[in-house]
Design a protein around this motif. Structure first.
Motif, short mmCIF file in Angstrom:
data_model
loop_
_atom_site.label_atom_id
_atom_site.label_comp_id
_atom_site.label_asym_id
_atom_site.label_seq_id
_atom_site.Cartn_x
_atom_site.Cartn_y
_atom_site.Cartn_z
N CYS A 6 15.13 -5.55 -9.58
CA CYS A 6 14.97 -5.11 -8.20
C CYS A 6 14.82 -6.33 -7.31
CB CYS A 6 13.76 -4.18 -8.07
SG CYS A 6 13.43 -3.68 -6.36
N PRO A 7 15.61 -6.49 -6.26
CA PRO A 7 15.49 -7.67 -5.39
C PRO A 7 14.21 -7.65 -4.58
CG PRO A 7 17.08 -6.10 -4.51
CD PRO A 7 16.70 -5.57 -5.84
N ILE A 11 11.35 -6.51 -10.59
CA ILE A 11 11.10 -5.94 -11.92
C ILE A 11 12.42 -5.39 -12.42
CG2 ILE A 11 8.70 -5.35 -11.44
CD1 ILE A 11 9.57 -2.49 -10.94
N PRO A 12 12.67 -5.50 -13.75
CA PRO A 12 13.93 -4.98 -14.31
C PRO A 12 13.86 -3.47 -14.49
CG PRO A 12 12.60 -5.97 -16.04
CD PRO A 12 11.86 -6.19 -14.76
N CYS A 21 14.88 1.60 -8.88
CA CYS A 21 13.68 0.79 -9.10
C CYS A 21 12.47 1.70 -9.05
CB CYS A 21 13.58 -0.29 -8.04
SG CYS A 21 12.01 -1.20 -8.13
N PRO A 22 11.64 1.71 -10.06
CA PRO A 22 10.47 2.59 -10.06
C PRO A 22 9.53 2.31 -8.91
CG PRO A 22 10.87 1.73 -12.28
CD PRO A 22 11.79 1.01 -11.36
N CYS A 24 10.26 1.08 -5.98
CA CYS A 24 10.84 1.60 -4.74
C CYS A 24 10.72 3.11 -4.69
CB CYS A 24 12.31 1.18 -4.62
SG CYS A 24 12.51 -0.63 -4.47
N ALA A 25 10.98 3.73 -5.85
CA ALA A 25 10.89 5.18 -5.89
C ALA A 25 9.48 5.65 -5.63
CB ALA A 25 11.38 5.68 -7.26
N ALA A 26 8.49 4.91 -6.16
CA ALA A 26 7.09 5.30 -5.96
C ALA A 26 6.70 5.16 -4.51
CB ALA A 26 6.18 4.44 -6.85
N GLU A 27 7.17 4.09 -3.87
CA GLU A 27 6.85 3.92 -2.46
C GLU A 27 7.43 5.07 -1.64
OE1 GLU A 27 8.27 0.10 -1.38
OE2 GLU A 27 6.63 -1.00 -2.39
#
Length: 314
Positions: A6-7, A11-12, A21-22, A24-27
């Motif tokens: 994730c840029p 995190i991979p 991206c987890p 980003c998804a969580a945010e």
């Protein structure tokens, strides 16, 4: 399956993951920060396992786990080991008590044996010959001056058997008795002197054969034959003086001379046994037969009258 990073959160994650991206998804979903951190840790472990699965196998030396990886195993085993000492200590205490008890018993047994054991002293009689056996060329009816020339001058003293005899002592084991300055008797009780082949300590059979060269041996009894007893496994007599006594006698008459030869025979002893204040003469171990040996040689002049014979023989 490809991993991408994730840029934003660095995190991979799996590109095939529909959530992307987890973090980003969580945010986006409004997840709390603590939930994000747990999710990041889970994803990081998942990514590390995937990377290890596709990585080449390292060499054997590198594949060995570092020393610190053994610590958890030791820590896990520690509780098991900590449970053992209670039983182990009980066993050790029991074994130690048994060992101490065995030592005490052995010590008491040794002390009891030491205080109750028979005290044996090696002291053979007749004693063993030390040095060369020298002949004693003294004959009865010879002047006392000849004895002085052979053995040395000695001052006389009265003989206990008869005050008329002058006794000349050359140690406790060679005694010359004179009557009117003539040799009346010669007594030998030492093993390193011989007289006409007779020697203190020689066996009865040899003594009888040697005595037969002088005259016909006659077996006489000096006193009642006392039977030995057994004390603590030893064959013993009450004392050295109380051993049974036998006497071989040969009479020499003219023209070969005029004297008697008396050979005392007694059981050979090997030592003394000290038991309850008694000094036993030990003849051997077990029920052994007496070994009769010469303990004294006496030559008596029969041409003159003296205390060792009742009459003049020639």
């Amino acid at each position: 399956m490809a991993l991408i990073r994730c840029p934003i959160h660095k995190i991979p994650y799996n590109e095939e993951n529909p959530r992307g991206c987890p973090a980003c998804a969580a945010e986006k979903e409004g997840t709390e920060e603590s939930s994000i951190m747990r999710e990041l840790a889970r994803m990081s472990r998942t990514a590390r396992r995937a990377a290890e699965a596709v990585a080449p196998t390292p060499p054997v030396e590198e594949a060995l786990p570092p020393p610190e990886t053994e610590a958890p195993a030791a820590e896990e085993a520690a509780p098991i080991f900590e449970e053992a000492p209670a039983g182990v200590l009980d066993i050790l205490r029991e074994r130690r008590a048994l060992a101490v008890g065995a030592v005490v018993v052995v010590g008491l047994a040794a002390a009891l044996f030491w205080w109750t054991r028979p005290n044996f002293v090696a002291q053979p009689d007749p004693p063993a010959v030390s040095g060369d056996v020298r002949p004693l060329p003294i004959e009865t009816d010879a002047p006392i001056s000849m004895v002085f020339g052979l053995l040395g001058v000695q001052s006389p003293h009265p003989a206990p058997e008869d005050a008329s005899l002058a006794r000349y002592s050359y140690g406790d084991d060679i005694v010359v008795d004179a009557l009117n300055e003539i040799v009346y008797a010669v007594t030998i009780a030492v093993p390193n002197r011989s007289w006409h082949g007779l020697q203190v300590g020689m066996p009865e059979r040899n003594a009888a054969g040697t005595l037969a060269l002088l005259g016909t041996p006659q077996d006489t009894t000096g006193r009642v034959q006392a039977a030995p007893s057994v004390v603590r496994g030893f064959t013993v007599y009450p004392s050295l003086d109380e051993r049974p006594l036998r006497v071989l006698r040969a009479e020499v008459r003219p023209p070969n001379g005029c004297f008697d030869v008396l050979v005392d025979l007694q059981p050979r002893t090997v030592g003394l046994l000290l038991e309850d204040g008694q000094r036993y003469a030990v003849a051997g171990r077990g029920d052994t037969a007496p070994d009769w040996v010469v303990t004294r040689i006496r030559i008596v002049n029969r041409a003159i009258l003296g205390p060792y014979a009742e009459e003049i023989a020639c």
